[in-house]
Design a protein around this motif. Structure first.
Motif, PDB file in Angstrom:
ATOM      1  N   LEU A  75       0.832  -1.210   0.000  1.00 21.43           N
ATOM      2  CA  LEU A  75       0.000   0.000   0.000  1.00 21.43           C
ATOM      3  C   LEU A  75       0.864   1.256   0.000  1.00 21.43           C
ATOM      4  O   LEU A  75       0.595   2.214  -0.732  1.00 21.43           O
ATOM      5  N   SER A  90       2.545   1.998  -3.231  1.00 18.20           N
ATOM      6  CA  SER A  90       1.584   2.230  -4.327  1.00 18.20           C
ATOM      7  C   SER A  90       1.656   1.141  -5.394  1.00 18.20           C
ATOM      8  O   SER A  90       1.410   1.378  -6.565  1.00 18.20           O
ATOM      9  N   SER A 110      -3.241   3.801   5.515  1.00 18.61           N
ATOM     10  CA  SER A 110      -2.755   3.794   4.136  1.00 18.61           C
ATOM     11  C   SER A 110      -3.899   3.679   3.143  1.00 18.61           C
ATOM     12  O   SER A 110      -3.915   4.356   2.103  1.00 18.61           O
ATOM     13  N   GLN A 141      -5.004   6.605   0.387  1.00 17.28           N
ATOM     14  CA  GLN A 141      -5.079   6.383  -1.050  1.00 17.28           C
ATOM     15  C   GLN A 141      -6.459   6.723  -1.604  1.00 17.28           C
ATOM     16  O   GLN A 141      -6.598   7.032  -2.789  1.00 17.28           O
TER      17      GLN A 141
END
Length: 783
Positions: free
Chosen positions: A609, A612, A743, A747
């Motif tokens: 996470l 990315s 996380s 996002q």
């Protein structure tokens, strides 16, 4: 004339130079005393700090020994009596031992011998605690007393080694404490001697300065008197030269000379006399002023040239000087006198000798005027020689002028080259990608570029008013001063170190510092050139990596230790006749294995996470439906804990990854169930929210647990962070759930936070942005 006029400026310049030289010596002495006292004070403070640290280390060693003894007493008490109350001090000592060891490790940093002993001590402590755990486990299995006695005997041996190691470390610290106290006494004595020596030296310089000034004042008075006498002789010489031009007859010329010397020069008595051949006396041929006795010895003024040897005599009433004159074979003298309290100075005598020469020349010129033709021929010859000399001088001046023009052009070319070189250096200095600075030999910043100002946070004017030592972190100052001394002494040519500075805002800045010393052609040091690179972020990343590896290794070691202990008991055969306990050991090993798998999966999930590498597959979904799916996934755990789940939802469409939102809700619900008492209710739901013109779906999970302290509300979202370190052992969990949740929320473009009241419960919130329209969401997804 120039020689006489140059006496006063020379004396004045000499006095000024000597006065300022002594004042500078006095100032430098005071500066050296102050710097020496300052350096000794800093060393004394460092020694006091070391003494305090040593005493704290001794206290930490005593604390560790006390905790080990408490753990030993508790464990033995339980093994001997079977009372579980003995396990309380045992458990408390285990929990406190970690913090004490961390504090002890911090104090022992930098001492390799103590660090080696500390490593042995940690190994012995771990061995002793493992033996106690195994002994307690064996006791619970009901093993015979012989086995327990073996464990107790082995544990006592380890405990004795622990006590021996602690005693050795304490003895070492006591020796260091005595050494530090001795150094503090030496530093205090040194500071006293520096102050006393500096005071005495300045007192001596004061009296030397006073004596020199008094001598210079007397010398100046004598010089002024001599200057007056020289001016008087110069006036007389000038008047005589004028008379020489207008003179026509010898007798009249000599009388006018005497009158001019007496009147213009201010001499009380002037006489010109000729020696009578074969007679021991002089005949006066011209006189002005008061009558004085002529020399008795006609051989006193001697010499055939216009510049002969001069002599003078002193009496009670006058001071006289007789200067030799020569007139085509006749011997004469010029006698000048004045009061005896003003003797003739050497410069005045020299000018009077020139005057006697001019008189001789004038008399000879008058005597030779009778032969006009010869004189005119001599004049034409002199004129011709003069013209020749003028031509030669003109040619020499032309050549010299041409050479000076060439030198001027060459100097202009060199100056232009220097200006261009300086411009290139200034451009390279100011626009460098790293910090560039010039520091003088006293440590003051002389010139810095904009990069140094950015690194330290100070302006150019602020840096030029301080020293590098004032901005250096105290623990790095001694190293910096030693490097500076090594550069000045020539032991090293350059140095590159990592050190700390204080930023203007107060925080610490790590820099990679490269320093070299610039010397002149004679090898004398001029200044330091330094390069600074900001490595604060790199150091922070390295520290985070080290902390992460430390925490992960600890979290991995905990379940592995439990698995190893359970399997070791099974392999040893102790539980062969106790299938229930053996089954319990297998269950423990299985549970810890699952926990280890969850930990590894959570770490991998969190890394993917944050890097990315996981692409969120977003879609339009109903927020209320996601809440119900999370409840279904966690319902069995809630029922087992006696907890009821109360949804409070409204139908809302959100653009999100449904599996990830459910993962956040299950993590929050799992934590709420762990810390909620039985027969309590956990509320969860979603509601619309807006901020800064944007629409959000705000989810919440609220429990009635023990609550979270205010200082933990932010740190619990970090990796392996829990409110109580014992929660991971009593309630399970990896300490990564909230970090993973943050996380995922980040996002999605939202945020997650917690609000809590101790003793009443906690509420966790997270938001998911709601796009204005599906088309907008689709464009965001494509981006």
């Amino acid at each position: 004339m120039p020689e006489g006029q140059g006496i006063r400026p020379f004396l004045e310049r000499s006095v000024t130079q000597r006065r300022w030289g002594l004042l500078w010596v006095n100032l430098l002495t005071l500066t050296a005393v102050v710097l020496g006292a300052h350096y000794s004070t800093r060393q004394l403070l460092q020694v006091l700090h070391e003494e305090t640290q040593t005493q704290e280390t001794l206290a930490e060693l005593q604390t560790v020994l006390t905790l080990v003894t408490d753990a030993e007493t508790g464990g033995r008490g339980y093994l001997l009596s079977g009372e579980t109350s003995f396990l309380e001090p045992y458990t408390a000592a285990q929990q406190s031992l970690t913090a004490s060891l961390e504090g002890l490790a911090e104090h022992l940093r930098g001492d390799r011998l103590q660090q080696t002993r500390f490593t042995q001590l940690k190994a012995l402590l771990r061995e002793r605690l493992d033996l106690l755990e195994v002994s307690i486990a064996v006791y619970k299995t009901g093993a015979n007393q012989a086995v327990q006695a073996d464990f107790l005997r082995e544990g006592k041996q380890v405990h004795d080694r622990i006590r021996q190691t602690i005693d050795e470390m304490a003895d070492h610290e006591q020796r260091q404490l005595r050494q530090v106290m001795a150094r503090s006494e030496v530093l205090a004595d040194r500071m006293n001697w520096i102050l006393l020596g500096g005071f005495g030296l300045n007192w001596v310089i004061f009296w030397v300065t006073y004596g020199l000034l008094d001598r210079q004042i007397l010398a100046r008075q004598r010089a002024e008197q001599e200057l007056q006498q020289v001016n008087r002789a110069l006036k007389a010489l000038s008047a005589c030269n004028q008379l020489l031009v207008r003179a026509e007859r010898e007798g009249e010329f000599l009388q006018q000379i005497c009158q001019a010397i007496a009147t213009v020069g201010g001499y009380p008595s002037v006489s010109i006399a000729l020696a009578i051949a074969e007679a021991p006396f002089w005949r006066a041929i011209a006189h002005a002023g008061v009558e004085t006795a002529l020399p008795d010895n006609p051989t006193l003024p001697t010499g055939q040239s216009t510049r002969g040897t001069a002599s003078h005599t002193s009496g009670e009433q006058t001071a006289a000087i007789a200067l030799p004159l020569s007139f085509e074979g006749d011997r004469g003298c010029l006698q000048i006198s004045h009061p005896p309290d003003k003797p003739f100075s050497p410069s005045e005598i020299q000018l009077l000798e020139e005057l006697a020469g001019d008189i001789t020349y004038g008399v000879e010129m008058l005597r030779t005027r009778r032969a006009r033709e010869q004189a005119e021929e001599a004049l034409r010859l002199a004129k011709s020689n003069l013209e020749l000399r003028v031509q030669e001088r003109t040619a020499a001046l032309t050549i010299t002028n041409h050479r000076l023009e060439q030198e001027l052009l060459e100097r202009q070319r060199i100056e232009e080259a220097l200006r261009q070189s300086e411009s290139r250096f200034r451009s390279a200095f100011d626009d460098a990608a790293v910090g560039m600075a010039i520091v003088d030999l006293d440590g003051f910043w002389v010139k810095v570029n904009s990069k140094v100002q950015t690194i330290l946070g100070y302006s150019d004017a602020e840096l030029l008013m301080t020293t590098f030592a004032a901005l250096t972190y105290p623990e790095d100052l001694e190293m910096s001063l030693q490097n500076m001394h090594d550069l000045l002494s020539g032991k090293i040519d350059a140095v590159e170190v990592e050190k700390r500075y204080f930023h203007k805002l107060g925080h610490i800045v790590w820099v990679l510092l490269s320093v070299s010393l610039v010397r002149d052609r004679a090898g004398q040091p001029l200044y330091f050139v330094a390069q600074l690179q900001d490595i604060t972020e790199r150091r922070a990343i390295e520290k985070m990596k080290s902390e992460f590896i430390s925490v992960v290794s600890h979290e991995l070691r905990t379940p592995l230790t439990a698995i190893h202990g359970s399997i070791s008991l099974l392999v040893s055969g102790v539980l062969d006749h106790k299938p229930d306990k053996a089954q319990r050991m297998l269950e423990i090993a299985s549970a810890e294995t699952k926990r280890l798998v969850r930990l590894v999966n959570d770490i991998l999930d969190l890394e993917r996470l944050e890097c990315s590498t996981v692409v969120l597959e977003r879609e339009w979904c109903d927020a209320a439906g996601l809440i119900m799916q999370a409840i279904e996934a966690i319902q069995a755990i809630a029922d087992k804990a006696g907890i009821s789940l109360q949804p409070e939802t409204v139908s809302m469409q959100i653009w999100a990854a449904p599996d990830r939102v459910i993962q956040i809700l299950t993590n929050l619900l799992s934590n709420a169930i762990k810390f909620s008492p039985a027969d309590s209710t956990i509320r969860l739901g979603v509601e619309p929210s807006s901020q800064d013109g944007l629409e959000y779906a705000r989810f919440f999970v609220s429990d009635r647990g023990r609550g979270i302290p205010a200082d933990k509300l932010e740190s619990i979202f970090g990796r392996f962070q829990q409110v109580d370190v014992s929660d991971s052992r009593r309630r399970g969990g990896t300490g990564l759930g909230l970090a993973i949740s943050r996380s995922i929320v980040t996002q999605h473009g939202g945020r997650i936070w917690a609000e809590s009241t101790l003793g009443e419960g906690s509420t966790f919130y997270f938001t998911i942005p709601i796009p204005i329209a599906p088309e907008k969401a689709q464009s965001l997804c494509e981006e």
